[in-house]
Design a protein around this motif. Sequence first.
Motif, PDB file in Angstrom:
ATOM      1  N   UNK A  67       4.208  -7.788  12.275  1.00 39.52           N
ATOM      2  CA  UNK A  67       4.219  -7.394  10.872  1.00 39.52           C
ATOM      3  C   UNK A  67       5.654  -7.049  10.494  1.00 39.52           C
ATOM      4  N   UNK A 102       2.758 -10.929   7.731  1.00 38.16           N
ATOM      5  CA  UNK A 102       2.543 -11.247   9.141  1.00 38.16           C
ATOM      6  C   UNK A 102       3.328 -12.531   9.436  1.00 38.16           C
ATOM      7  N   UNK A 159       2.840  -7.181  20.431  1.00 31.39           N
ATOM      8  CA  UNK A 159       3.833  -6.142  20.528  1.00 31.39           C
ATOM      9  C   UNK A 159       4.085  -5.824  21.993  1.00 31.39           C
ATOM     10  N   UNK A 167       3.771 -12.832  17.313  1.00 32.79           N
ATOM     11  CA  UNK A 167       3.783 -12.531  15.887  1.00 32.79           C
ATOM     12  C   UNK A 167       3.933 -11.042  15.670  1.00 32.79           C
ATOM     13  N   UNK A 191      -4.146  -4.421  15.935  1.00 36.72           N
ATOM     14  CA  UNK A 191      -3.254  -4.313  14.785  1.00 36.72           C
ATOM     15  C   UNK A 191      -3.353  -5.578  13.946  1.00 36.72           C
ATOM     16  N   UNK A 192      -3.278  -5.403  12.646  1.00 40.36           N
ATOM     17  CA  UNK A 192      -3.434  -6.551  11.742  1.00 40.36           C
ATOM     18  C   UNK A 192      -2.337  -7.593  11.996  1.00 40.36           C
ATOM     19  N   UNK A 193      -1.165  -7.133  12.437  1.00 35.13           N
ATOM     20  CA  UNK A 193      -0.057  -8.044  12.715  1.00 35.13           C
ATOM     21  C   UNK A 193      -0.313  -8.956  13.896  1.00 35.13           C
ATOM     22  N   UNK A 194      -1.348  -8.687  14.673  1.00 34.87           N
ATOM     23  CA  UNK A 194      -1.653  -9.516  15.841  1.00 34.87           C
ATOM     24  C   UNK A 194      -2.875 -10.408  15.631  1.00 34.87           C
ATOM     25  N   UNK A 195      -3.464 -10.388  14.443  1.00 32.79           N
ATOM     26  CA  UNK A 195      -4.606 -11.287  14.191  1.00 32.79           C
ATOM     27  C   UNK A 195      -4.085 -12.716  14.005  1.00 32.79           C
TER      28      UNK A 195
END
Lengths: 394, 140
Positions: B98, B88, B40, B96, A253-257
Amino acid sequence: MNDEPVFIGSGELPSGRYPNRPFMGDLVRVAVAAVADAGLTMPDIDTILLIPCLHSPADQADLVFSRVVEELGLAGRAKSSYMVHSGGSTSDNTIRDAAGLITSGHARNVLVLQAEKWGSAPVKDMIDMLTANGIPREWEKASGLSFNAVGALITRRYMHASGSTPADMASVCVALRQWASHNPNAMYRDKELTVEQVLASKMITDPIRALECPMLADGACALVLTSEGNARRLGRERWVRIAGSGGCVSHYSIGQERDLAVLGWANAAVEAYETAGWGPEDADLAEIYDSYAAVLTSGLEGLGLAPKGEAARMFAAGEFSPGGRFPVNTNGGLLSAGHTGVGGGTALLTEGVRQLLGRAGRDRQVEGAARAVCGGSGGTYMDAQVLLLEGVSA
Amino acid sequence: MTGTIEATGMHALTGPFHEALRRGELVVQHCKACDRNIMYPRHLCPFCYADDLDFVAAPTTGVLHSFAVHRVGSPTGFEDDLPYAVGVVQLPGDVQLLARLWPDADGGWDAYTCDAEIVFRPADAAETERRPVAWFGLPD
Ligand SMILES: [Zn+2]
């Protein structure tokens, strides 16, 4: 090494909007073209590796369930036909697969086949479909994240880290358009583009403007691989070997890059150059995934083809344009040849092979091209897959 | 989010996160075996593969790694939200996520910059019920 895997031929159909070109028809036509280009006949093909299409689950199912084998008259003759899938990096992974099959003796002549109908599909449906491709439904879908926003997150971070201006980023698209003008198969082969036009286009997903978004296209590509021994027996004069390979899956997921301006390129580069025994300074051209400008600039930097933070400014200075210091994405890339889904990476790889075979055509053939750096990335730029290719004469 | 095969059994991961959001709180997963925070949320700890996992209050101040503002075009269902921003967010404890970003005092997102401090400011319960997502805004 006699059983070393080599590319001996390729085929490609023009990219763009071709609503009257049927999907299976494109696959068959490009397959026939590639097999002829390789100096083989269809029954010589024992293994077909299929690059997935994204425009239709039904058409993708046809790929999985060997419809192509019947269409090509290979029923009862083909040993194996299957699909490989990692989004935009599929072709790189497929080539590794083909290479292993050939080296181990599991396959003799491998046809890698791709077609996509993105240009003829309803755009809104494709945008929604992409929100299920690498965007976690539990954690990110509820934010309204679109695929253009994935590109915008990478672009803003890259611009922040490098100090690149909107004009620098626009110049990447302009350079690719210049290359596309020399590629008769490019979607935008006859449509000029300037930095001013890019900057005047509508803001879509800040900081990405309309003319910085890849245009969804129909397209088809095919590649033929065999062993070096076969290539010699066939009397081929030139082939392309896989000198090195490296990869890094940096996130789902882009949120974890961890670093959106870096992605997995530098990690992938280490093993690729180590296995090749040569470095970025030895390369003659590069064909690197470019669905957004910042994906390409981060790739060039991670792969050592530009100093960190400088790639966009180097595009602005014309260093990667036709006639510049170092040719990059000589087919026009996804941004100007057309975004044919998973096939955008296949088109770049096909162009790399074509360049090294010396068959890219008078207008854009890189003179004396012997070494190419090819890179693909799938999903939300989840991975960086790198193949280092070398042209070899008999 | 129930009733689909994809959601089957996922409540143990999604439930505590979504319920916290509805209370106006932000939680992250935590592994009791190796004492690390996880985002997550995962089925097993991705560091030590233990399944002794719970949820703990997350730091509510983080750093904005990058952000994007949807101005034209959105996935279906988000048309009425336009324009809207996602970012982000990197939190202390090496996690982290989103998030959505509230508009700034001028009603846009020009006051946001990469690497600047950013603060968890939950949406109301109705919005969070509709769309379980963390919202962040500029510090006071
Ligand atoms: Zn653990």
